[in-house]
Design an enzyme around this catalytic site. Structure first.
Site, PDB file in Angstrom:
ATOM      1  N   ARG A 116       3.559  12.808   1.719  1.00 19.81           N
ATOM      2  CA  ARG A 116       2.390  13.311   2.259  1.00 19.81           C
ATOM      3  C   ARG A 116       1.408  14.100   1.338  1.00 19.81           C
ATOM      4  NH1 ARG A 116       3.721  13.175   8.292  1.00 19.81           N
ATOM      5  NH2 ARG A 116       3.036  11.310   8.686  1.00 19.81           N
ATOM      6  N   GLN A 121      -2.842   9.226   1.023  1.00 22.73           N
ATOM      7  CA  GLN A 121      -3.190   9.185   2.511  1.00 22.73           C
ATOM      8  C   GLN A 121      -3.474   7.694   2.980  1.00 22.73           C
ATOM      9  OE1 GLN A 121      -5.963  12.400   3.499  1.00 22.73           O
ATOM     10  NE2 GLN A 121      -4.295  13.893   3.553  1.00 22.73           N
ATOM     11  N   ASP A 124      -0.883   5.787   4.162  1.00 19.60           N
ATOM     12  CA  ASP A 124       0.129   6.448   4.904  1.00 19.60           C
ATOM     13  C   ASP A 124       0.221   5.977   6.500  1.00 19.60           C
ATOM     14  OD1 ASP A 124       1.762   8.324   6.651  1.00 19.60           O
ATOM     15  OD2 ASP A 124       0.501  10.095   6.102  1.00 19.60           O
ATOM     16  N   SER A 127       1.016   7.966   9.633  1.00 17.06           N
ATOM     17  CA  SER A 127      -0.156   8.466  10.544  1.00 17.06           C
ATOM     18  C   SER A 127      -1.178   7.642  10.930  1.00 17.06           C
ATOM     19  CB  SER A 127      -1.047   9.327   9.158  1.00 17.06           C
ATOM     20  OG  SER A 127      -0.110  10.284   8.779  1.00 17.06           O
ATOM     21  N   TYR A 221       6.468  18.640   7.267  1.00 20.15           N
ATOM     22  CA  TYR A 221       7.274  18.283   8.546  1.00 20.15           C
ATOM     23  C   TYR A 221       7.948  19.608   8.961  1.00 20.15           C
ATOM     24  CZ  TYR A 221       6.910  13.233   7.276  1.00 20.15           C
ATOM     25  OH  TYR A 221       6.227  12.110   7.024  1.00 20.15           O
TER      26      TYR A 221
HETATM   27  P1  NAD Z   1       6.167  14.345  13.126  1.00 18.86           P
HETATM   28  O1  NAD Z   1       5.905  12.762  13.857  1.00 18.86           O
HETATM   29  O2  NAD Z   1       7.376  14.363  12.196  1.00 18.86           O
HETATM   30  O3  NAD Z   1       6.352  15.163  14.254  1.00 18.86           O
HETATM   31  C1  NAD Z   1       5.434  15.639  15.164  1.00 18.86           C
HETATM   32  C2  NAD Z   1       5.171  16.889  15.176  1.00 18.86           C
HETATM   33  O4  NAD Z   1       6.406  17.739  16.178  1.00 18.86           O
HETATM   34  C3  NAD Z   1       5.373  17.873  14.178  1.00 18.86           C
HETATM   35  O5  NAD Z   1       3.919  18.370  14.152  1.00 18.86           O
HETATM   36  C4  NAD Z   1       6.427  18.991  14.281  1.00 18.86           C
HETATM   37  O6  NAD Z   1       5.867  20.094  13.731  1.00 18.86           O
HETATM   38  C5  NAD Z   1       6.748  18.925  15.891  1.00 18.86           C
HETATM   39  N1  NAD Z   1       7.762  19.268  16.186  1.00 18.86           N
HETATM   40  C6  NAD Z   1       9.138  19.300  15.657  1.00 18.86           C
HETATM   41  N2  NAD Z   1      10.293  19.971  16.500  1.00 18.86           N
HETATM   42  C7  NAD Z   1       9.481  20.335  17.427  1.00 18.86           C
HETATM   43  C8  NAD Z   1       9.837  21.140  18.568  1.00 18.86           C
HETATM   44  N3  NAD Z   1      11.035  21.391  18.718  1.00 18.86           N
HETATM   45  N4  NAD Z   1       8.949  21.472  19.364  1.00 18.86           N
HETATM   46  C9  NAD Z   1       7.574  21.224  19.211  1.00 18.86           C
HETATM   47  N5  NAD Z   1       7.184  20.700  18.148  1.00 18.86           N
HETATM   48  C10 NAD Z   1       8.106  20.362  17.277  1.00 18.86           C
HETATM   49  O7  NAD Z   1       5.127  14.707  12.294  1.00 18.86           O
HETATM   50  P2  NAD Z   1       3.732  14.139  11.895  1.00 18.86           P
HETATM   51  O8  NAD Z   1       2.706  14.164  12.784  1.00 18.86           O
HETATM   52  O9  NAD Z   1       3.980  12.786  11.149  1.00 18.86           O
HETATM   53  O10 NAD Z   1       3.153  15.038  10.518  1.00 18.86           O
HETATM   54  C11 NAD Z   1       3.343  16.640  10.705  1.00 18.86           C
HETATM   55  C12 NAD Z   1       2.529  17.014   9.607  1.00 18.86           C
HETATM   56  O11 NAD Z   1       2.510  16.601   8.361  1.00 18.86           O
HETATM   57  C13 NAD Z   1       0.795  16.716  10.032  1.00 18.86           C
HETATM   58  O12 NAD Z   1       0.517  17.352  11.197  1.00 18.86           O
HETATM   59  C14 NAD Z   1       0.178  17.131   8.762  1.00 18.86           C
HETATM   60  O13 NAD Z   1       0.134  18.459   8.591  1.00 18.86           O
HETATM   61  C15 NAD Z   1       1.133  16.829   7.763  1.00 18.86           C
HETATM   62  N6  NAD Z   1       0.791  15.536   7.239  1.00 18.86           N
HETATM   63  C16 NAD Z   1      -0.008  15.367   5.883  1.00 18.86           C
HETATM   64  C17 NAD Z   1      -0.362  14.368   5.442  1.00 18.86           C
HETATM   65  C18 NAD Z   1      -1.030  14.414   3.946  1.00 18.86           C
HETATM   66  O14 NAD Z   1      -1.350  15.528   3.537  1.00 18.86           O
HETATM   67  N7  NAD Z   1      -1.061  13.280   3.535  1.00 18.86           N
HETATM   68  C19 NAD Z   1      -0.456  13.160   6.016  1.00 18.86           C
HETATM   69  C20 NAD Z   1       0.155  13.219   7.431  1.00 18.86           C
HETATM   70  C21 NAD Z   1       0.707  14.124   8.043  1.00 18.86           C
END
Ligand code: NAD
Length: 378
Positions: A116, A121, A124, A127, A221
């Site tokens: 990430r 990106q 990805d 995403s 994450y």
């Molecule tokens: P994910 O699908 O692994 O998880 C979804 C969400 O569930 C996350 O926001 C996590 O914090 C939340 N979660 C986990 N346990 C929980 C609980 N017990 N209660 C409530 N929420 C809980 O995550 P994702 O959506 O694939 O990505 C997470 C983060 O990664 C994004 O929000 C972003 O900040 C980051 N990201 C960065 C890039 C990049 O920089 N290239 C790309 C994609 C995502």
């Protein structure tokens, strides 16, 4: 270099790894062979593929295979030594499948393991597909609810807006918030990562403070909550959940079963006609009563456990996925020739099998842990 695109065989999988639009952009030195009707379920005909210069034929007799779902055992048997495979390979949960690929000498590139970082990106796929899933989850909730989402002022009286709660505000959750807001709902959201509050509020939703705060890993994450934190979260949610008409859950921790957020008692505390859309159904569900792959009713509350939700929007899910694949392909094989640079962070992170070995550190750790568990169970 020839790139093969098989027709997906997993039940309910309607996506395809490359669409005609992206094939047109792959550039010189890359020929694409698409299996007959591979794109049909996503709305792309064989003629459309032929129209951009792709051949319809055997996708396995190529240098690179691009797929969506991990290959089945039969499909892996059709891959050969030194052939590259780009797909979702579930490196943290499908140890057997990954080992099979290594044994076959396949260079396996797992889209789940794309780091990430900003540079990655465009590749990805987690995403891009989460965006599709989050959008569709809001529509499923709207469709299933017996009420409007927006506030309506009519001659027959005023209808208040529906209240929607989104649990887990990562990529899918933020898209669910945005979509439910566009439909006029009043939206609240919760996530264990504290950094998310601002993102939630910038979309016009309210951050629901459950008094539970988790940690974020280097990759962005969430870390898994402790059992005490999980229990506190469940009980706090149980008290708040009856206020909401619809709950969309997207909480996930990579490589782990979905965290349990909503207990059976919390479901029973909801009003009849309420809806839970559990996007985490693929990894077991965020709700205790979710039946993955099914829609069930419990005391008048609907629980939608549809799995592989992105596949229900197959055209755009495939289009976005195909752009991710073609960007990765151009990264791994600039100018149409596979040139693997293991000094490069992206290549190193997403290459899970190479030279007959499992080379991804996380995947190897998961495999060793699974083997140790099996050994101790004997
Ligand atoms: P994910 O699908 O692994 O998880 C979804 C969400 O569930 C996350 O926001 C996590 O914090 C939340 N979660 C986990 N346990 C929980 C609980 N017990 N209660 C409530 N929420 C809980 O995550 P994702 O959506 O694939 O990505 C997470 C983060 O990664 C994004 O929000 C972003 O900040 C980051 N990201 C960065 C890039 C990049 O920089 N290239 C790309 C994609 C995502």
């Amino acid at each position: 270099m020839r790139v093969g695109v098989p027709k997906e065989t997993a039940s309910g999988e309607h996506r395809v790894a490359l669409v005609p639009e992206t094939i047109g952009r792959l550039g010189e030195g890359v020929d694409v062979v698409v299996e007959g009707s591979a794109g049909a379920a996503a709305g792309f005909t064989d003629e459309a593929y032929r129209g951009v210069g792709a051949a319809i034929g055997d996708p396995w007799d190529t240098e690179v295979v691009a797929k969506v779902a991990p290959p089945t055992q039969d499909e892996t048997a059709r891959l050969h030594d030194g052939q590259a495979l780009i797909a979702f390979l579930q490196p943290l949960t499908d140890a057997e499948g990954v080992e099979r690929l290594a044994a076959a000498g396949v260079y396996g590139f797992a889209l789940e393991s794309i780091p990430r970082i900003t540079r990655a990106q465009p590749m990805d796929a987690l995403s891009s597909q989460a965006t599709v899933g989050g959008y569709k989850a809001a529509l499923i909730a709207a469709d299933r609810l017996p009420r409007f989402l927006p506030m309506l002022m009519t001659a027959a009286g005023t209808i208040p807006p529906a209240k929607v709660l989104v649990l887990g505000a990562g990529v899918a959750g933020l898209q669910a918030i945005a979509t439910a807001r566009r439909l006029g709902a009043v939206v609240s959201a919760f996530d264990v990562r504290p950094a998310v509050r601002e993102q939630v509020e910038s979309l016009g939703a309210r951050f629901l403070d459950l008094g539970v705060q988790g940690e974020e890993t280097e990759g962005g994450y969430a870390r898994e909550l402790t059992p005490e934190q999980q229990a506190a979260q469940q009980s706090e949610l149980q008290a708040r959940i009856p206020q909401f008409d619809a709950v969309i859950t997207t909480a996930a921790v990579p490589g782990r079963p979905a965290p349990r957020l909503i207990s059976a008692d919390a479901v029973r505390a909801m009003r009849p006609g309420s809806v839970i859309v559990d996007l985490a159904a693929d990894t077991g569900g965020n709700c205790e009563l979710t039946r993955p792959g099914q829609v069930v009713e419990v005391d008048g509350v609907w629980l939608d456990g549809t799995t592989n939700v992105p596949s229900t929007v197959p055209l755009h899910a495939s289009q976005l996925y195909a752009r991710n694949v073609s960007n990765l392909l151009q990264h791994l094989a600039p100018g149409g020739e596979l040139k693997l640079d293991f000094e490069d962070e992206i290549t190193r992170a997403c290459c899970v099998t190479y030279g007959g070995q499992v080379v991804n550190e996380r995947a190897r750790q998961v495999m060793q842990a699974a083997a140790a568990e099996a050994e101790s169970g004997r």
